[in-house]
Scaffold this active site. Sequence first.
Site, mmCIF file in Angstrom:
data_model
loop_
_atom_site.group_PDB
_atom_site.id
_atom_site.type_symbol
_atom_site.label_atom_id
_atom_site.label_comp_id
_atom_site.label_asym_id
_atom_site.label_seq_id
_atom_site.Cartn_x
_atom_site.Cartn_y
_atom_site.Cartn_z
ATOM 1 N N HIS A 1 2.070 4.753 -2.725
ATOM 2 C CA HIS A 1 1.775 6.160 -1.924
ATOM 3 C C HIS A 1 3.091 6.337 -2.929
ATOM 4 O O HIS A 1 3.344 8.119 -3.580
ATOM 5 C CB HIS A 1 2.226 6.197 -1.251
ATOM 6 C CG HIS A 1 0.061 6.492 -0.710
ATOM 7 N ND1 HIS A 1 -1.107 6.797 -1.419
ATOM 8 C CD2 HIS A 1 0.018 5.883 1.083
ATOM 9 C CE1 HIS A 1 -1.849 6.757 -0.222
ATOM 10 N NE2 HIS A 1 -1.616 5.757 0.713
ATOM 11 N N HIS B 1 -4.744 8.030 -1.880
ATOM 12 C CA HIS B 1 -6.344 6.331 -1.456
ATOM 13 C C HIS B 1 -7.491 6.550 -2.626
ATOM 14 O O HIS B 1 -8.166 7.350 -2.837
ATOM 15 C CB HIS B 1 -6.629 6.623 0.023
ATOM 16 C CG HIS B 1 -5.713 7.039 1.396
ATOM 17 N ND1 HIS B 1 -5.802 8.007 2.604
ATOM 18 C CD2 HIS B 1 -4.948 5.972 0.923
ATOM 19 C CE1 HIS B 1 -4.563 7.027 3.051
ATOM 20 N NE2 HIS B 1 -3.881 5.906 2.283
ATOM 21 N N HIS C 1 1.133 -1.425 0.123
ATOM 22 C CA HIS C 1 -0.094 0.107 0.001
ATOM 23 C C HIS C 1 1.308 0.983 0.154
ATOM 24 O O HIS C 1 0.782 2.050 -0.997
ATOM 25 C CB HIS C 1 -1.015 0.160 1.785
ATOM 26 C CG HIS C 1 -1.785 0.800 1.273
ATOM 27 N ND1 HIS C 1 -3.137 0.774 1.359
ATOM 28 C CD2 HIS C 1 -1.415 2.363 2.232
ATOM 29 C CE1 HIS C 1 -3.778 2.763 1.352
ATOM 30 N NE2 HIS C 1 -2.396 3.380 1.794
ATOM 31 N N GLU C 2 2.106 1.579 1.371
ATOM 32 C CA GLU C 2 2.563 2.277 0.880
ATOM 33 C C GLU C 2 3.870 2.841 -0.335
ATOM 34 O O GLU C 2 3.702 3.456 -0.717
ATOM 35 C CB GLU C 2 4.189 2.315 1.860
ATOM 36 C CG GLU C 2 3.076 1.894 3.573
ATOM 37 C CD GLU C 2 2.124 3.783 3.595
ATOM 38 O OE1 GLU C 2 2.184 4.732 3.445
ATOM 39 O OE2 GLU C 2 0.944 2.954 4.626
#
Lengths: 90, 588
Positions: free
Chosen positions: B298, B304, B294-295
């Site tokens: 980014h 998101h 997930h990170e």
Amino acid sequence: WCVPLEKTVSVTFPGDVLKNMTDMELAESYLKRFGYMNVQHRSGFQSMVSTSKALMRMQRQMGLEETGTLDKSTVAAMKAPRCGVPDIRS
Amino acid sequence: YQTFEGDLKWDHHDVTYRILNYSPDMEASLIDDAFARAFKVWSDVTPLTFTRLFDGTADIMVSFGKADHGDGYPFDGKDGLLAHAFPPGEGIQGDAHFDDDENWTLGKGAAVKTSFGNAEGALCHFPFSFEGKEYSTCTTEGRSDNLPWCATTADYGRDKKFGFCPSELLYTFDGNSNGKECVFPFVFLGETYEGCTTEGRSDGYRWCSTTENFDKDKKYGFCPNRDTAVIGGNSEGEPCQFPFVFLGKKYDSCTSEGRGDGRLWCATTSDFDADTKWGFCPDRGYSLFLVAAHEFGHALGLDHSNIRDALMYPMYSYVEDFSLHEDDVEGIQYLYVKCYSFNSLHSFPLSSHPGSKTGPDPTPPGPTIPTPGPSDEPEPNTPTTTTTSPTTTHPVDPSQDACQINKFDAITEIDGDLHFFKDGQYWRLSSKTDGGLKGPFSMSERWPALPAVIDTAFEDLVTKKIYFFSGTRFWVYTGQSLLGPRSIDKLGLPSTVEKVEGALQRGKGKVLLFSGENYWRLDVKGQNIDKGYPRFTDIVFGGVPNDAHDVFHFKGHIYFCRDRFYWRMNSRRQVDRVGYVKYDILKC
């Protein structure tokens, strides 16, 4: 007549980073932290939106029922583990 | 999915990363592996490659930290915030930070990699049986050297497979001692220590000296967490002490008493009331792989998503057999796969022969001979027949001047020309030539079924069908053949939508439909609204009016109109111009 109610004791644990907060305090801190409260205008000026509107935005983002109120599922969502990156860009 | 403002992304495909430190929760090789797998999630669906650097500055610097770890965005102890990352760019941009007050695992409880023994570094198997007793944690039973161990199969007695569990008696990590074990007791600032300590550090990490005198040798390392160690509190790394006394009552297991958040804790001495030493009990922990994936999303430029099953949804949930959600794939490919880039989506070749649907222009290139007069309309440059407009349309009222109109009903690009609709008439502005504005023409001649006032229209770039919206109804023209009117709820729009005010083609078969302060993404082929919508317009298209009555593409830009003004947005979703429709677009 009544069964004695057990008193719930809340203790402040030393070194605990998370302090006891009311749901409303939690909500305000959550909405601010993740960008739901601040709205940046074209002029660059920032303003706060109402808590109710911010809650609706948060509920929509999280796929919750958009009530605009701090209901149970919204509080639960706010307490759930998550990424620290704000949901709404400024 | 969402991207960061300005579609921040790496300008190269060979992205580098560096792991700056490790968590005490998992053995280094498990952490390396989790990160490598997390990067692979993204490299599998893009042309991106990820190369690990061991020194110097990498694009993505990965680190663990606690609370205030130096970037102005402190973590909050166990649970709550798990990690964060910055969008692509120089310096701290692109970096990913993981909260080391969490219990990092592979998602299903302690992932304990063994050392030495005879299991070749296999993970512990919990529970395992040893001499008739079942163990769910590493144990020192059966050993006199106090080293924790575990079996790597379910039955030690049968398989005799074992290894040693992480412990400061076996090794340290990071520091300057090449992983050497702690030496106890050791001296630090004149004091003697019998175990790992956080003294002398502000970050809460437990360390030890790897010689008997730190003051003299300055050799140290960080202590790995034992699987039995508590997390956070004020006794990180210590095991629970059972039974313990809390508010005069004896506890033989972890409890949530005294806490409003329901989390299980234990004391690390026999009397909490006297010593107030405590920590959270070990739990399933958070999957470092999932959070890292997930990170890294980014760090590659994804913001998101509001789709619950997408990796980029902001909340953590454990999934056993992970696969990337199509929303994540679309997002990352939007940023890094050329044929999916924003610009290319809107650079479909604009036919110089509006209405030509039969493939490439069969006529050889060369100058066209313009024929003067309004009778050229609508195809002044081509003698070919068209399917969209087989009938010749004529200006109905030359006195009608588009420059006198402050607010058009709808503006959209059809066949490469911008069309301005107002009260049953329309004007055309070529996007390729400086031929100026043509019209007005009668809508009823070209699209006879339409009402005089439409709210928006768009041309599906794949099928060339033209969709018109008026109130809660829509019509679809394919050439002269018509479908509709149908109710917009057939497209999946909610019944609360009173009209569709703008439409933006977004890739093949996808169109954004705007109404009020919301927009929806229509899958044109499937004739339904994609999951995750509506979204707020001002969140994704920052800086444009929330109540635009026309939204359209023109020459690679997106225009949002309100009243007589437009806000022009470039492909990086930056408003780069605000002006008058009449003067800047119509050239009045």
